[in-house]
Structure formats: C-alpha cells, structure tokens
Design an enzyme around this catalytic site. Sequence first.
Site, PDB file in Angstrom:
ATOM      1  N   TYR A 142       0.136 -38.122  -7.622  1.00  8.29           N
ATOM      2  CA  TYR A 142      -0.517 -38.419  -6.345  1.00  8.29           C
ATOM      3  C   TYR A 142      -2.027 -38.251  -6.450  1.00  8.29           C
ATOM      4  O   TYR A 142      -2.796 -39.118  -6.016  1.00  8.29           O
ATOM      5  CB  TYR A 142       0.046 -37.504  -5.260  1.00  8.29           C
ATOM      6  CG  TYR A 142      -0.606 -37.656  -3.903  1.00  8.29           C
ATOM      7  CD1 TYR A 142      -0.261 -38.710  -3.072  1.00  8.29           C
ATOM      8  CD2 TYR A 142      -1.554 -36.746  -3.463  1.00  8.29           C
ATOM      9  CE1 TYR A 142      -0.851 -38.860  -1.828  1.00  8.29           C
ATOM     10  CE2 TYR A 142      -2.154 -36.887  -2.225  1.00  8.29           C
ATOM     11  CZ  TYR A 142      -1.801 -37.935  -1.411  1.00  8.29           C
ATOM     12  OH  TYR A 142      -2.402 -38.075  -0.178  1.00  8.29           O
ATOM     13  N   LYS A 174      -5.089 -41.150  -6.053  1.00  5.70           N
ATOM     14  CA  LYS A 174      -6.200 -41.101  -5.102  1.00  5.70           C
ATOM     15  C   LYS A 174      -7.544 -41.152  -5.826  1.00  5.70           C
ATOM     16  O   LYS A 174      -8.499 -41.785  -5.343  1.00  5.70           O
ATOM     17  CB  LYS A 174      -6.097 -39.848  -4.235  1.00  5.70           C
ATOM     18  CG  LYS A 174      -4.867 -39.839  -3.321  1.00  5.70           C
ATOM     19  CD  LYS A 174      -4.820 -41.066  -2.413  1.00  5.70           C
ATOM     20  CE  LYS A 174      -3.658 -41.041  -1.447  1.00  5.70           C
ATOM     21  NZ  LYS A 174      -3.623 -42.221  -0.568  1.00  5.70           N
ATOM     22  N   SER A 182      -7.679 -39.301   0.163  1.00  3.82           N
ATOM     23  CA  SER A 182      -7.298 -37.914   0.437  1.00  3.82           C
ATOM     24  C   SER A 182      -8.353 -37.010  -0.186  1.00  3.82           C
ATOM     25  O   SER A 182      -9.062 -37.432  -1.118  1.00  3.82           O
ATOM     26  CB  SER A 182      -5.924 -37.618  -0.188  1.00  3.82           C
ATOM     27  OG  SER A 182      -5.644 -36.222  -0.199  1.00  3.82           O
ATOM     28  N   THR A 224       2.296 -34.384   9.520  1.00  2.00           N
ATOM     29  CA  THR A 224       3.160 -35.563   9.531  1.00  2.00           C
ATOM     30  C   THR A 224       4.480 -35.206   8.855  1.00  2.00           C
ATOM     31  O   THR A 224       4.674 -34.088   8.386  1.00  2.00           O
ATOM     32  CB  THR A 224       2.524 -36.731   8.756  1.00  2.00           C
ATOM     33  OG1 THR A 224       2.483 -36.401   7.353  1.00  2.00           O
ATOM     34  CG2 THR A 224       1.110 -37.026   9.240  1.00  2.00           C
TER      35      THR A 224
END
Length: 223
Positions: free
Chosen positions: A92, A96, A79, A129
């Site tokens: 998160y 990454k 990401s 999404t």
Amino acid sequence: MTDYASHQPSFSKVLNHFGELDILVSNAARSQRANWEEIESEVDKELFDLNVFSLLALNRVVLKYFCRVGKGQLAVVSSVAGKIGLPFSASYVGSKFALHGYFACLRNEIASKNISIPITLICPGPVLTGNLKVAFTAKKGQELRQNVRPMSKRMSTERCAYLSLTGIANELEECWLTSFPYLQLTYLSHYQPFLAGRVWKWICSSGQAKNMRDGEESIKNGN
C-alpha cells in the site's frame, strides 16, 4: 476500475450526459496490513493494479480530453503513507509513493504545454471508514475483515471530505489531512528525514507502531 476497457466508454457517457467535465477525483484504493517479508508477489501486483495502474489508465483518458479543451483539474487521493514509510503496509505504501512520482512527472509535462490543468494530491491520515474490512493482507484472495473501534483517533469522513474539497477548490498541489502525531511525522519525514528515521526507530522499538498505524493510540500518551 481494473476493467480498463470500460474507462473510455464510461467517460463518453459522462460527456454525453453532462456535456463537459471540470474535475476528475480519483479515489479508488484498498489498504493493507501485513508483515513486509510475508507479502506474496501476487498481492503486490493486485494492489498496484487497483491503487495505481487503474487510476493512471482513467486519468490518461480524461487528460487527453482536458488537453483538447484546454482546461480541467485532476485530484488524486493518495495518503500520508505516500510521504512516510508507514510500517505493516508495504504494498500500500509503495502504491501511494508511486502516485506521487507519476503525477509529479505529469505536473511538469503539463507546464511545458502552457495550459492550465492543476493537479492536487490529497494525503489523508487515518480516516473513520470501513476500509480495513476489505484491506489486503499478505495472502492473495484474503481480506483483513477488521473493524475500526468507534473511539479510535481517526478523522471523520465528513471532515476529510471538507478538507479535500477545500484543497481542490484552492488548486493546492498537495494537502496533508491529518492530526497529531501523523501530521508532525509527515513534516519531519519531508523536511528532516534523518531525524524522522530516529523517531520511527523509537516508535517501532517501543511496540507502538501497529496500534498507532490504525489511529488507536498516540505517541503522546504512550498507551
């Protein structure tokens, strides 16, 4: 993905059915929205188990096969959060960043073996999404359950998939798939981290960070 014992049997089924594997695309992850100081340690562990350690475990299984046959390719969906310290997603973002470290190390180790196994790190920005529905929060066992607004400034899944496959086909080491202002911030953070820090300070102090984080507004219009 987090049932590590299933990786080798599942991979064996793939080989038995298709006879070989050319490319492994790793795209398992959940996002997160939370304030840094409120995140429980169990959330960090659970998120890393899925976003990082499960990918490493499966890639190690497949890499041994690639090394044995002398060819193959690894594609890992990271990401832009793995390039810049996006706010309100600390676990998160950390996961990454970790992927980039692990696979940069692997890329150099493969070079020492004199075999061709390209590694492509794919770094999308906000994509349209339903991932925010199941995103982690600060609390263990809690999901965000947030819907993405249809008019948000997110890349379509079709466009993201096309660009990802283009990067894989061209064996790029890394590709950043996003638009203004995320692409410009990624370049700035990569090449001019001091200036990027000043820009992020302005974004956060002006109250735009949370909405911009989810592709709901841009720096340009300041809405």
